[in-house]
Design a protein around this motif. Structure first.
Motif, short mmCIF file in Angstrom:
data_model
loop_
_atom_site.label_atom_id
_atom_site.label_comp_id
_atom_site.label_asym_id
_atom_site.label_seq_id
_atom_site.Cartn_x
_atom_site.Cartn_y
_atom_site.Cartn_z
N ILE A 228 14.87 -98.72 28.67
CA ILE A 228 15.64 -98.07 29.73
C ILE A 228 16.88 -97.43 29.12
CG2 ILE A 228 17.10 -98.48 31.76
CD1 ILE A 228 14.25 -98.49 32.52
N CYS B 199 17.93 -93.52 28.92
CA CYS B 199 19.19 -93.02 29.47
C CYS B 199 19.93 -92.20 28.43
CB CYS B 199 20.09 -94.19 29.90
SG CYS B 199 19.43 -95.18 31.23
N CYS C 156 18.56 -88.47 27.11
CA CYS C 156 18.78 -87.20 27.75
C CYS C 156 20.25 -86.82 27.80
CB CYS C 156 18.16 -87.18 29.14
SG CYS C 156 18.69 -88.53 30.16
N LEU C 157 21.11 -87.51 27.06
CA LEU C 157 22.49 -87.09 26.95
C LEU C 157 22.56 -85.99 25.91
CD1 LEU C 157 24.30 -90.56 26.82
CD2 LEU C 157 24.24 -88.98 28.74
N PRO C 158 23.50 -85.02 26.06
CA PRO C 158 23.66 -84.02 24.99
C PRO C 158 24.20 -84.70 23.75
CG PRO C 158 25.42 -83.82 26.61
CD PRO C 158 24.47 -84.83 27.15
N ALA D 264 33.85 -89.86 35.21
CA ALA D 264 34.00 -90.02 33.76
C ALA D 264 35.14 -90.96 33.40
CB ALA D 264 34.23 -88.65 33.12
N LEU E 265 22.97 -81.32 35.21
CA LEU E 265 22.77 -82.44 34.29
C LEU E 265 21.80 -83.44 34.90
CD1 LEU E 265 26.49 -83.03 33.24
CD2 LEU E 265 24.78 -81.66 32.10
N ALA E 266 20.76 -83.79 34.15
CA ALA E 266 19.78 -84.77 34.60
C ALA E 266 19.87 -86.00 33.71
CB ALA E 266 18.37 -84.20 34.52
N ARG E 267 19.85 -87.16 34.34
CA ARG E 267 19.92 -88.41 33.60
C ARG E 267 18.89 -89.39 34.14
NH1 ARG E 267 22.51 -85.47 30.94
NH2 ARG E 267 24.76 -85.37 30.68
N PHE E 268 18.13 -89.99 33.23
CA PHE E 268 17.22 -91.05 33.65
C PHE E 268 17.98 -92.36 33.76
CE2 PHE E 268 13.35 -88.81 33.72
CZ PHE E 268 13.40 -87.87 32.70
N GLY E 269 17.54 -93.19 34.70
CA GLY E 269 18.24 -94.46 34.85
C GLY E 269 17.43 -95.45 35.65
N GLU F 153 31.18 -86.12 30.77
CA GLU F 153 29.95 -85.43 31.15
C GLU F 153 30.07 -83.98 30.72
OE1 GLU F 153 26.92 -87.42 33.78
OE2 GLU F 153 27.03 -86.17 32.00
N TYR F 154 29.07 -83.48 30.03
CA TYR F 154 29.18 -82.10 29.59
C TYR F 154 27.80 -81.56 29.23
CZ TYR F 154 28.85 -84.20 24.92
OH TYR F 154 28.44 -84.93 23.82
N ALA F 155 27.76 -80.24 29.16
CA ALA F 155 26.57 -79.56 28.64
C ALA F 155 27.07 -78.59 27.57
CB ALA F 155 25.86 -78.80 29.76
N ARG G 123 32.07 -87.25 23.31
CA ARG G 123 31.62 -87.98 24.49
C ARG G 123 32.64 -89.03 24.91
NH1 ARG G 123 26.37 -90.02 23.02
NH2 ARG G 123 25.67 -87.93 23.44
N ALA H 202 23.41 -93.35 32.04
CA ALA H 202 24.41 -92.73 31.16
C ALA H 202 25.79 -93.34 31.29
CB ALA H 202 24.47 -91.23 31.45
N ARG H 203 25.86 -94.65 31.20
CA ARG H 203 27.11 -95.40 31.22
C ARG H 203 27.87 -95.28 32.53
NH1 ARG H 203 30.45 -94.17 25.96
NH2 ARG H 203 30.21 -92.05 26.69
N ARG H 204 27.13 -94.99 33.59
CA ARG H 204 27.75 -94.94 34.91
C ARG H 204 26.92 -95.74 35.90
NH1 ARG H 204 29.22 -90.23 33.07
NH2 ARG H 204 31.17 -89.27 33.67
N THR I 245 26.90 -76.20 35.62
CA THR I 245 26.04 -77.05 34.79
C THR I 245 25.09 -77.81 35.70
OG1 THR I 245 27.62 -78.88 34.90
CG2 THR I 245 27.79 -77.41 33.00
#
Lengths: 375, 176
Positions: free
Chosen positions: A9, A13, A16-18, B36, B127-131, A90-92, A53, B157-159, B125
């Protein structure tokens, strides 16, 4: 099996982070027009990053979910700092390699990091080397033993916290103009407090005798508070070139280009101690501003009436040297100590003009102007 | 696209089973998005769900939750549309005519943000995140409706985003 599942998991997660970036990146931030005082969005380099990040860099590190607790114990007021967790930007990254913040908080935080890092870099160029990376407690939980949870009370502000070796940034609710954390001059002002603290006292939690009940030390600390604000204002001006750098955020009487004199009343407000130490209502900002305006007035100009970038750079260099030369002790240290030391560091011809302004603007403390011959 | 696939798959499965086994529902929610900086933004939210009852105490559910964060009034602002998709198993512990429901499963968060500078849109933007998605809910079974309330959580993603929900579910094709 459970661990494998959790790891899968987490991997999904993270996958898919940049990519995280370090060094220097081009990013969309909110910044000041170098040629003027207006602010707008634009692409600018964000430098000295260890981790984009986590918004952690050479001199500055943002922290989230931190907590500042002001309590009371047998020894007096006690401040504890929980530094929280690393930031989670959070960024792209667009096709040109520009970092685009992914939400409002990330937009603000990235701009904030850039402002503080720029101030740190400029101060490094002029002789100040931070002994440690400074933390930025972003929107911390703020608990006060009197007021309770202070998050809705303590707003629209930014402050340097020596104990936490860092800065507190609180939400902007009331200001409809530029939020303080986006104001390059205000952030340079806050960084200036860190410069003053380190150059005067080194890497310590607090100034000497800060909790002392001795009247001599208490008066010295009141002078110190005012000096802190004045020097921080000078640094905010020198970094931006705008003597009214606070103006885009707040309509307040802190414009360095408008001269002001330090009067006998001002000296009384510092040196007449209130009976109850907890009832101290001295506001050091106005007093410090008088000192900063005086320095702005006497600072040597190489081109006409305006202070060029080189003039401001020299101001920063001599500010750092003057801070190192100051002695902080009762009966010795006053608000005049810093401008007096600055005048001492000037060339002889420049000093004469500076002393003329100092004697005019700091008449109640004229006897302390030893660089100008004293009384 | 993802939403269409989810709804279509539910429709196909619906034709093959009894009406009472399929339920649809809607919730209103207070969505607490973790930002964030660790602070939370409170937003009103709406979610839609469809579920298939495998057994009296086990359901497979698909969930779509969304909340909109509008642009503020400052010089540097952003508007964000948050969506959460989850597919999860829900386990119900019956308590007389009520149930305590525990749900868990994977999910995807999708956030589309538009940044504004001085009132003008300057960048967007997505943004897609799996969780992972989970919930603890309390349901009250009425003749043709099940009311539900509780807490939903989505970790990615740490949230960890949290929502307090209030809504209901009902059979997708009523045999009344």
């Amino acid at each position: 099996m459970k661990r494998l599942f959790s790891a899968a998991i987490c991997a999904a997660c993270v996958a898919c982070l940049p990519e995280d970036r370090s060094g220097s990146v081009d990013a969309l931030v909110y910044l000041r027009d170098p040629a003027g005082t207006a602010y707008s969005s634009g692409v600018a380099p964000v430098e000295n990053l260890d981790s984009l990040r986590e918004l952690r860099g050479r001199d500055i590190e943002l922290r989230r979910s931190s907590r500042i607790e002001v309590g009371l114990d047998l020894a007096g007021v006690r401040v504890t700092v929980d530094p929280g967790k690393p930031f989670a930007l959070e960024y792209a990254i667009d096709e040109d390699g520009v970092v685009i913040p992914g939400d409002r908080e990330s937009f603000l935080a990235l701009s904030l990091y850039r402002n503080l890092d720029r101030a740190a870099s400029i101060l490094r160029e002029h002789g100040h080397e931070p002994v440690r990376r400074l933390q930025v407690y972003y929107l911390p939980r703020y608990d006060n033993f009197v007021a309770g949870d202070g998050r809705l009370v303590f707003t629209d502000n930014a402050a340097f916290l020596p104990l936490g070796r860092g800065f507190i940034i609180v939400p902007s609710f009331l200001l409809s103009d530029l939020p303080l954390l986006l104001n390059e001059g205000v952030m340079a002002h806050e960084f200036g407090h860190a410069v003053v603290h380190q150059e005067l006292f080194g890497d310590v939690d607090e100034a000497p005798q800060e909790s002392s009940a001795d009247p001599g030390w208490r008066i010295a600390h009141r002078h110190l508070s005012a000096m802190h604000e004045g020097v921080a204002d000078l640094i905010g001006f020198a970094v931006t070139g705008d003597p009214d750098f606070i103006g885009p955020s707040l309509a307040t009487d802190r414009n360095l280009a408008e001269p002001r004199s330090f009067l006998a009343f001002d000296l009384s407000s510092i040196e007449l101690l209130p009976a109850d130490a907890l009832d101290d209502r001295l506001d050091p900002h106005g007093l410090g501003s008088i000192m900063a305006r005086t320095v702005y007035e006497f600072w040597p100009r190489t081109e006409g009436n305006r202070l060029t970038e080189d003039d401001r750079g020299r101001l920063l260099t001599l500010t750092v040297r003057a801070l190192r030369a100051l002695e902080f002790a009762p009966e010795v240290f006053t608000l005049a100590a810093f401008p007096n030391e600055l005048a001492r560091l000037l060339d002889e011809s420049e000093r004469a003009a500076a002393c003329e302004v100092l004697r005019l603007r700091f008449a109640p403390l004229q006897s302390r102007l030893t660089a100008c011959g004293g009384a | 696209m993802l939403r269409a696939a989810l709804l279509l798959s539910m429709l196909l499965v619906t034709t093959a089973a009894q009406a009472e086994d399929f339920r649809v529902g809607a919730d209103l929610s207070v969505f607490l998005r973790e930002e964030a900086g660790g602070n939370r933004t409170v937003l009103p939210g709406l979610s839609l769900r469809g579920s298939y009852r495998l057994r009296p105490s086990i359901e497979l559910a698909g969930l779509w939750m969304q909340a909109f964060d509008p642009k503020g009034r400052g010089p540097a602002e952003a508007s964000s549309w948050h969506q959460r998709f989850a597919a999860r198993a829900e386990f119900a512990l019956p308590i007389r005519t009520s149930s305590l429901v525990l749900a868990a499963g994977p999910g995807v968060s999708l956030t589309r943000t538009t940044l504004f500078g001085d009132g003008e849109a300057i960048a967007s933007t997505t943004l897609a995140r799996f969780g992972a998605s989970g919930a603890l809910l309390f349901e009250v079974n009425l003749p043709h409706l099940t009311l539900r309330t509780g807490v939903e959580a989505f970790r990615a993603a740490r949230r960890t985003d949290v929502a307090v929900v209030l809504g209901g579910t009902w059979p997708s094709r009523r045999a009344w």
